[in-house]
Design a protein around this motif. Structure first.
Motif, PDB file in Angstrom:
ATOM      1  N   UNK A 155       0.813  -1.286   0.017  1.00  0.00           N
ATOM      2  CA  UNK A 155      -0.064  -0.093   0.186  1.00  0.00           C
ATOM      3  C   UNK A 155       0.811   1.195  -0.064  1.00  0.00           C
ATOM      4  N   UNK A 156       2.063   0.986  -0.306  1.00  0.00           N
ATOM      5  CA  UNK A 156       2.923   2.296  -0.344  1.00  0.00           C
ATOM      6  C   UNK A 156       2.802   3.110  -1.650  1.00  0.00           C
ATOM      7  N   UNK A 157       2.239   4.235  -1.608  1.00  0.00           N
ATOM      8  CA  UNK A 157       1.997   5.052  -2.853  1.00  0.00           C
ATOM      9  C   UNK A 157       3.195   5.450  -3.723  1.00  0.00           C
ATOM     10  N   UNK A 158       3.001   5.645  -5.050  1.00  0.00           N
ATOM     11  CA  UNK A 158       4.252   5.879  -5.729  1.00  0.00           C
ATOM     12  C   UNK A 158       3.596   7.182  -6.781  1.00  0.00           C
ATOM     13  N   UNK A 159       4.590   8.248  -6.788  1.00  0.00           N
ATOM     14  CA  UNK A 159       4.204   9.402  -7.870  1.00  0.00           C
ATOM     15  C   UNK A 159       3.931   9.159  -9.193  1.00  0.00           C
ATOM     16  N   UNK A 160       2.838   9.693  -9.815  1.00  0.00           N
ATOM     17  CA  UNK A 160       2.845   9.880 -11.249  1.00  0.00           C
ATOM     18  C   UNK A 160       3.683  10.988 -11.855  1.00  0.00           C
ATOM     19  N   UNK A 161       4.645  10.641 -12.871  1.00  0.00           N
ATOM     20  CA  UNK A 161       5.409  11.837 -13.641  1.00  0.00           C
ATOM     21  C   UNK A 161       4.455  11.975 -14.841  1.00  0.00           C
ATOM     22  N   UNK A 162       4.146  13.154 -15.125  1.00  0.00           N
ATOM     23  CA  UNK A 162       3.456  13.553 -16.199  1.00  0.00           C
ATOM     24  C   UNK A 162       4.101  14.662 -17.160  1.00  0.00           C
ATOM     25  N   UNK A 163       3.993  14.504 -18.307  1.00  0.00           N
ATOM     26  CA  UNK A 163       4.448  15.528 -19.249  1.00  0.00           C
ATOM     27  C   UNK A 163       3.735  16.502 -19.691  1.00  0.00           C
ATOM     28  N   UNK A 164       3.938  17.898 -19.552  1.00  0.00           N
ATOM     29  CA  UNK A 164       3.305  19.035 -20.101  1.00  0.00           C
ATOM     30  C   UNK A 164       3.476  19.996 -20.993  1.00  0.00           C
ATOM     31  N   UNK A 165       2.932  20.786 -21.537  1.00  0.00           N
ATOM     32  CA  UNK A 165       3.352  21.666 -22.526  1.00  0.00           C
ATOM     33  C   UNK A 165       3.234  23.112 -21.899  1.00  0.00           C
ATOM     34  N   UNK A 166       4.136  24.035 -21.821  1.00  0.00           N
ATOM     35  CA  UNK A 166       4.015  25.427 -21.249  1.00  0.00           C
ATOM     36  C   UNK A 166       3.187  25.866 -22.143  1.00  0.00           C
ATOM     37  N   UNK A 167       2.015  26.633 -21.927  1.00  0.00           N
ATOM     38  CA  UNK A 167       0.873  27.158 -22.784  1.00  0.00           C
ATOM     39  C   UNK A 167       1.070  28.613 -22.648  1.00  0.00           C
ATOM     40  N   UNK A 168       1.701  29.408 -21.864  1.00  0.00           N
ATOM     41  CA  UNK A 168       1.732  30.600 -21.814  1.00  0.00           C
ATOM     42  C   UNK A 168       3.200  31.214 -21.323  1.00  0.00           C
ATOM     43  N   UNK A 169       3.722  32.368 -21.851  1.00  0.00           N
ATOM     44  CA  UNK A 169       5.199  32.761 -21.546  1.00  0.00           C
ATOM     45  C   UNK A 169       5.284  33.035 -20.093  1.00  0.00           C
TER      46      UNK A 169
END
Length: 239
Positions: free
Chosen positions: A157-171
């Motif tokens: 039951x030990x949690x592990x994190x999600x790694x997610x890829x995103x795109x920067x949408x605003x400067x």
């Protein structure tokens, strides 16, 4: 497609944060540790540990009176283990009243225990500089690493994190003020963050050096952290 095995130490650098408040309310978010001038701190989103960013009539929780933190450590031969710590009567430092950022000092005896257990802690130099931020433009890929209450768990039951890829949408050079949030030092990411990702580090995808000095190129270990996840925003067009 993976071209080589990914070591756990390359992405288990964030921790889950479970604050408790005087009125019995509880919260859930993500954070990470840094060390600065010999002192250790937890960095997370302010609204995870305090509701001071809300309008006065909606501030029902105040600041957390206790924080439970779940974090990973690395041993020899890339072995890993999970630890839970608790901070009573935590002190939260807010850089600006308008920003959704909280920095919580870790008591020295707990910080020493974290060090002995080889918990993954960043140097404060991990934060991007003003010059770094000038290099960020819409379309650039970044990563976020966070926990949710629905995070995958190991057999114990030990949690592990999600790694997610995103795109920067605003400067980043044009900070914005999202609806129903105080302040204007924000930028939009185009990606999917789960509930509990608040406080997750947003980091550059360039190659860094994971603990242990591995020189293998990896986009997972942050070279510099450029911000935190504040909240999920759904535009009218996406509803």
């Amino acid at each position: 497609m993976l071209f080589r095995p990914i070591k756990p130490t390359e992405y288990l650098f964030s921790c889950w944060v479970k604050p408790e408040f005087s009125n019995g309310a509880k919260s859930f978010g993500t954070g990470f540790f840094i060390v600065h001038q010999g002192n250790t701190f937890l960095v997370t989103a302010r609204h995870v540990v305090d509701d001071g960013l809300k309008p006065p009539n909606e501030q029902t929780r105040g600041s957390a009176i206790k924080i439970q933190i779940g974090c990973w450590s690395t041993g020899k031969d890339d072995g890993i283990s999970f630890h839970e710590i608790e901070i009573s009567n935590p002190v939260s430092i807010f850089c600006k009243n308008e920003n959704d950022i909280a920095v919580c000092p870790i008591p020295k005896e707990i910080a020493l225990e974290l060090k002995k257990k080889r918990v993954l802690i960043h140097s404060s130099s991990i934060f991007a500089t003003e010059e770094d931020l000038k290099k960020f433009y819409p379309g650039l890929t970044v990563f976020i690493c966070g926990y949710s209450e629905g995070s995958p768990k190991l057999e114990n039951a030990t949690p592990i994190p999600f790694m997610r890829q995103c795109v920067l949408s605003t400067p980043l050079s044009i900070p914005i003020s999202p609806p129903n949030m105080l302040g204007k030092d924000y930028a939009y990411l185009d990606g999917y963050a789960l509930g509990g990702f608040s406080g997750s580090p947003v980091h550059m995808p360039q190659c860094g050096l994971p603990p242990g000095g591995s020189i293998a190129a990896t986009p997972y270990w942050p070279q510099s952290i450029v911000g935190l996840v504040a909240r999920r925003v759904i535009t009218n067009e996406e509803k």
